[in-house]
Structure formats: structure tokens, C-alpha cells
Design a protein around this motif. Structure first.
Motif, PDB file in Angstrom:
ATOM      1  N   PHE A 160      96.237 -39.204 -40.758  1.00 51.59           N
ATOM      2  CA  PHE A 160      96.533 -38.772 -39.394  1.00 51.59           C
ATOM      3  C   PHE A 160      96.513 -40.000 -38.500  1.00 51.59           C
ATOM      4  CE2 PHE A 160      94.938 -37.680 -35.165  1.00 51.59           C
ATOM      5  CZ  PHE A 160      95.792 -36.659 -34.791  1.00 51.59           C
ATOM      6  N   ASP A 161      97.418 -40.037 -37.517  1.00 53.74           N
ATOM      7  CA  ASP A 161      97.455 -41.157 -36.570  1.00 53.74           C
ATOM      8  C   ASP A 161      98.154 -40.703 -35.298  1.00 53.74           C
ATOM      9  OD1 ASP A 161      97.653 -43.491 -35.169  1.00 53.74           O
ATOM     10  OD2 ASP A 161      98.605 -44.647 -36.757  1.00 53.74           O
ATOM     11  N   ILE A 165      93.504 -42.243 -32.382  1.00 51.66           N
ATOM     12  CA  ILE A 165      92.633 -41.922 -33.507  1.00 51.66           C
ATOM     13  C   ILE A 165      93.471 -41.898 -34.784  1.00 51.66           C
ATOM     14  CG2 ILE A 165      91.132 -40.168 -34.547  1.00 51.66           C
ATOM     15  CD1 ILE A 165      90.624 -39.128 -31.689  1.00 51.66           C
ATOM     16  N   ALA A 166      92.945 -42.500 -35.828  1.00 51.42           N
ATOM     17  CA  ALA A 166      93.577 -42.421 -37.144  1.00 51.42           C
ATOM     18  C   ALA A 166      92.494 -42.115 -38.165  1.00 51.42           C
ATOM     19  CB  ALA A 166      94.278 -43.734 -37.495  1.00 51.42           C
ATOM     20  N   TYR A 167      92.885 -41.414 -39.213  1.00 50.46           N
ATOM     21  CA  TYR A 167      91.919 -41.220 -40.295  1.00 50.46           C
ATOM     22  C   TYR A 167      92.623 -41.182 -41.642  1.00 50.46           C
ATOM     23  CZ  TYR A 167      92.950 -36.096 -40.299  1.00 50.46           C
ATOM     24  OH  TYR A 167      93.554 -34.867 -40.362  1.00 50.46           O
ATOM     25  N   ILE A 168      91.850 -41.507 -42.654  1.00 47.30           N
ATOM     26  CA  ILE A 168      92.246 -41.337 -44.046  1.00 47.30           C
ATOM     27  C   ILE A 168      91.246 -40.368 -44.664  1.00 47.30           C
ATOM     28  CG2 ILE A 168      92.676 -42.471 -46.260  1.00 47.30           C
ATOM     29  CD1 ILE A 168      93.021 -45.094 -44.699  1.00 47.30           C
ATOM     30  N   SER A 185      87.485 -41.531 -43.365  1.00 50.91           N
ATOM     31  CA  SER A 185      87.304 -42.791 -42.645  1.00 50.91           C
ATOM     32  C   SER A 185      88.104 -42.707 -41.352  1.00 50.91           C
ATOM     33  CB  SER A 185      87.789 -43.969 -43.490  1.00 50.91           C
ATOM     34  OG  SER A 185      87.026 -44.093 -44.670  1.00 50.91           O
ATOM     35  N   PHE A 186      87.404 -42.772 -40.232  1.00 53.63           N
ATOM     36  CA  PHE A 186      88.029 -42.667 -38.920  1.00 53.63           C
ATOM     37  C   PHE A 186      88.151 -44.049 -38.284  1.00 53.63           C
ATOM     38  CE2 PHE A 186      86.405 -38.401 -39.488  1.00 53.63           C
ATOM     39  CZ  PHE A 186      87.374 -37.613 -38.905  1.00 53.63           C
ATOM     40  N   PHE A 187      89.229 -44.230 -37.531  1.00 50.56           N
ATOM     41  CA  PHE A 187      89.466 -45.465 -36.783  1.00 50.56           C
ATOM     42  C   PHE A 187      89.815 -45.056 -35.351  1.00 50.56           C
ATOM     43  CE2 PHE A 187      90.492 -45.963 -41.200  1.00 50.56           C
ATOM     44  CZ  PHE A 187      89.858 -47.152 -41.570  1.00 50.56           C
ATOM     45  N   VAL A 188      88.926 -45.368 -34.423  1.00 48.03           N
ATOM     46  CA  VAL A 188      89.066 -44.932 -33.035  1.00 48.03           C
ATOM     47  C   VAL A 188      89.309 -46.134 -32.146  1.00 48.03           C
ATOM     48  CG1 VAL A 188      87.991 -43.686 -31.129  1.00 48.03           C
ATOM     49  CG2 VAL A 188      87.501 -43.007 -33.502  1.00 48.03           C
ATOM     50  N   LYS A 189      90.384 -46.078 -31.386  1.00 45.95           N
ATOM     51  CA  LYS A 189      90.782 -47.203 -30.538  1.00 45.95           C
ATOM     52  C   LYS A 189      89.863 -47.311 -29.324  1.00 45.95           C
ATOM     53  CE  LYS A 189      95.073 -49.297 -28.816  1.00 45.95           C
ATOM     54  NZ  LYS A 189      96.533 -49.052 -28.628  1.00 45.95           N
ATOM     55  N   GLU A 190      89.299 -48.486 -29.123  1.00 46.05           N
ATOM     56  CA  GLU A 190      88.425 -48.739 -27.987  1.00 46.05           C
ATOM     57  C   GLU A 190      89.258 -49.262 -26.812  1.00 46.05           C
ATOM     58  OE1 GLU A 190      84.510 -48.917 -28.585  1.00 46.05           O
ATOM     59  OE2 GLU A 190      85.437 -47.351 -29.803  1.00 46.05           O
ATOM     60  N   LEU A 194      90.713 -52.826 -29.791  1.00 47.31           N
ATOM     61  CA  LEU A 194      90.216 -52.894 -31.161  1.00 47.31           C
ATOM     62  C   LEU A 194      89.839 -51.492 -31.644  1.00 47.31           C
ATOM     63  CD1 LEU A 194      87.931 -56.060 -30.909  1.00 47.31           C
ATOM     64  CD2 LEU A 194      90.267 -55.914 -31.811  1.00 47.31           C
ATOM     65  N   TYR A 195      89.806 -51.310 -32.942  1.00 49.19           N
ATOM     66  CA  TYR A 195      89.469 -50.010 -33.525  1.00 49.19           C
ATOM     67  C   TYR A 195      88.046 -50.034 -34.089  1.00 49.19           C
ATOM     68  CZ  TYR A 195      94.244 -48.246 -33.165  1.00 49.19           C
ATOM     69  OH  TYR A 195      95.450 -47.786 -32.695  1.00 49.19           O
ATOM     70  N   ARG A 196      87.317 -48.979 -33.805  1.00 47.06           N
ATOM     71  CA  ARG A 196      85.971 -48.801 -34.363  1.00 47.06           C
ATOM     72  C   ARG A 196      86.059 -47.837 -35.535  1.00 47.06           C
ATOM     73  NH1 ARG A 196      82.038 -44.886 -33.412  1.00 47.06           N
ATOM     74  NH2 ARG A 196      83.300 -44.050 -31.705  1.00 47.06           N
ATOM     75  N   ARG A 197      85.456 -48.187 -36.637  1.00 48.21           N
ATOM     76  CA  ARG A 197      85.488 -47.333 -37.825  1.00 48.21           C
ATOM     77  C   ARG A 197      84.152 -46.602 -38.004  1.00 48.21           C
ATOM     78  NH1 ARG A 197      86.782 -48.843 -44.209  1.00 48.21           N
ATOM     79  NH2 ARG A 197      85.741 -46.990 -45.069  1.00 48.21           N
ATOM     80  N   PHE A 198      84.241 -45.335 -38.407  1.00 52.77           N
ATOM     81  CA  PHE A 198      83.061 -44.631 -38.890  1.00 52.77           C
ATOM     82  C   PHE A 198      83.486 -43.685 -39.999  1.00 52.77           C
ATOM     83  CE2 PHE A 198      84.601 -41.909 -35.442  1.00 52.77           C
ATOM     84  CZ  PHE A 198      84.510 -40.626 -35.979  1.00 52.77           C
TER      85      PHE A 198
END
Length: 248
Positions: A160-161, A165-168, A185-190, A194-198
Motif C-alpha cells: 500500500f502507498d 503512508i506505505a506498508y509491506i 512494515s510501515f513507512f510514515v512520511k514525516e 523522511l520516512y519513519r519505519r515501524f
């Protein structure tokens, strides 16, 4: 299975990922089953960030929401307060619901019940809800079908993107029958760009329709209606989401 530490980061992006869920349809289902929502006392089980709770309250219901994620509940409380809605939110696992008759309806929406690890926990939840429902009260919930856990979820990974927000989403068969282990695995744009992963790890499990019927009946409920995929049609082999309506 999901625990109190789960959803800590996920709570911050949950609403944005749930925009396609037809919560208004759930309000309509409850309204139909209760002959109108206004003035009815409703418990929203696994309420998350309060999206459904707020819609029910705005429709005139007296709403109590429970969830085991404090982070989700913090968002739910802020949402209700911002709208000047009086909703009681409580941090509580659904298996620990018990008490005297007080609610006209209970709802467990968007496969929250599938986070319970076994039939014993499902039965305990049903018995607890039976105890807090008034005579004639209704329970409505939905679950993943076994087709979805065994076939659809095994077609991963999913991605998803939406630019922010993007995730795998990797899935694999769980240890128990009709269970699925999800690692996201989430990637959230700050604001910096830059993207923060959690990362999140969840396990869900479901059962056959007839097993849910047996558990509902063992808890004391009368099953009124079973349908699938938001349509007023009975489940079939490739249905993905199964809905139940049961009466005390």
C-alpha cells in the motif's frame, strides 16, 4: 495474538488506513436490529480509535467503547471530546466483559473477534456479552471467513502507498487451523520528508460458520441472521467476511 502493546504506532495511522470501511453500513445494521438507534445503550467492543462509536453516538445512541489498546483509546477519547460527544471508553479485553444487564446492543466490528486465540476465549466473550445485554438485546459481529484466512491472505505479500503512508504486509499460515500471521512494515512520511519505519506483528484466527453458531447457542443466544460481505445474502464458498446477528 494481539496484546496490549500492539497498535502503539499503528494507532497513529489506523484511521487513514480504514477510510474504505463502510462504518455507516454498520450503523444501519444496528439500527435495523434495534428498531432505531436513538436512545439505545450500545457497547462497541474492540472500538479502536472510536470511528464507529462516534457514528453511533451522533445517531443518538448512548455508547460505551472498550478496547485493549490504550493508544487507540486515547485517539478515540480525543475524537469524541472534539465533537462534544459523551462516550465512555474503557481499556478492557473483550474476554473480561461481565456484569449486569444494561445494554440494548453489542457490536464487535471489523474482525476484532478474530484476534482471540481459541474457541474458549470466543465463548467467554459471548457469555460476557450475554450477561450485559438486556433481554431481547442483540449482538452483531463480523469475522474473516476460512476462505479468507486459508486462501486470500496466503496470496501476499500485499503493499500500500498513498504518498504519506506505505506498508509491506507479509502473511503466512499460523500454527493453528484457519489462522494467519501478519508481519507489517510501515513507512510514515514525516514533515522533514523522511520516512519513519515501524513494524507490527499480528495473528488472527477464525472458525467455520457452524462453529460460531454452536458457540453463540452455548452462550445462550438465538442466531437470527447470517450474511456475507456487506450484502443481504448468505455466505458461499468464496465469501470473505461473515456477519452474525444473535438475540438474547
Amino acid at each position: 495474538m494481539v496484546n496490549k502493546e500492539a497498535y502503539t504506532n499503528f494507532a497513529l495511522v489506523y484511521d487513514e488506513l480504514m477510510t474504505d470501511i463502510p462504518y455507516d453500513a454498520y450503523v444501519d445494521l444496528i439500527s435495523l436490529a434495534t428498531s432505531g438507534i436513538k436512545g439505545k445503550k450500545i457497547i462497541d467492543v474492540g472500538c479502536g480509535t472510536g470511528l464507529l462509536s462516534v457514528k453511533l453516538s451522533k445517531s443518538g445512541a448512548i455508547v460505551t467503547g472498550i478496547d485493549l489498546s490504550k493508544d487507540m483509546l486515547n485517539i478515540a477519547e480525543k475524537r469524541a471530546n472534539d465533537l462534544s460527544l459523551e462516550i465512555g471508553f474503557h481499556e478492557l479485553p473483550m474476554q473480561e466483559i461481565e456484569g449486569e444487564e444494561q445494554f440494548d446492543a453489542a457490536v464487535i466490528a471489523i474482525d476484532s473477534l478474530n484476534y482471540l486465540p481459541d474457541k474458549e476465549n470466543v465463548l467467554t466473550t459471548f457469555k460476557g456479552l450475554y450477561s450485559v445485554l438486556n433481554s431481547g438485546g442483540v449482538l452483531i459481529f463480523d469475522v474473516h471467513s476460512t476462505f479468507k484466512t486459508d486462501v486470500i491472505f496466503m496470496e501476499g505479500p500485499f503493499t500500500f502507498d498513498n504518498d504519506r503512508i506505505a506498508y509491506i504486509w507479509h502473511t503466512e499460515e499460523g500454527d493453528e487451523e484457519h489462522s494467519v500471521l501478519s508481519e507489517l512494515s510501515f513507512f510514515v512520511k514525516e514533515e522533514s520528508g523522511l520516512y519513519r519505519r515501524f513494524d507490527e506483528r499480528h495473528e488472527q484466527r477464525t472458525f467455520h460458520v457452524f462453529e460460531y453458531v454452536d458457540l453463540l447457542q452455548e452462550a445462550g443466544f438465538t442466531v437470527e441472521r447470517i450474511f456475507a460481505d456487506w450484502e443481504d445474502e448468505p455466505p458461499y464458498e468464496e465469501s470473505e467476511r461473515i456477519f452474525f446477528q444473535a438475540r438474547k
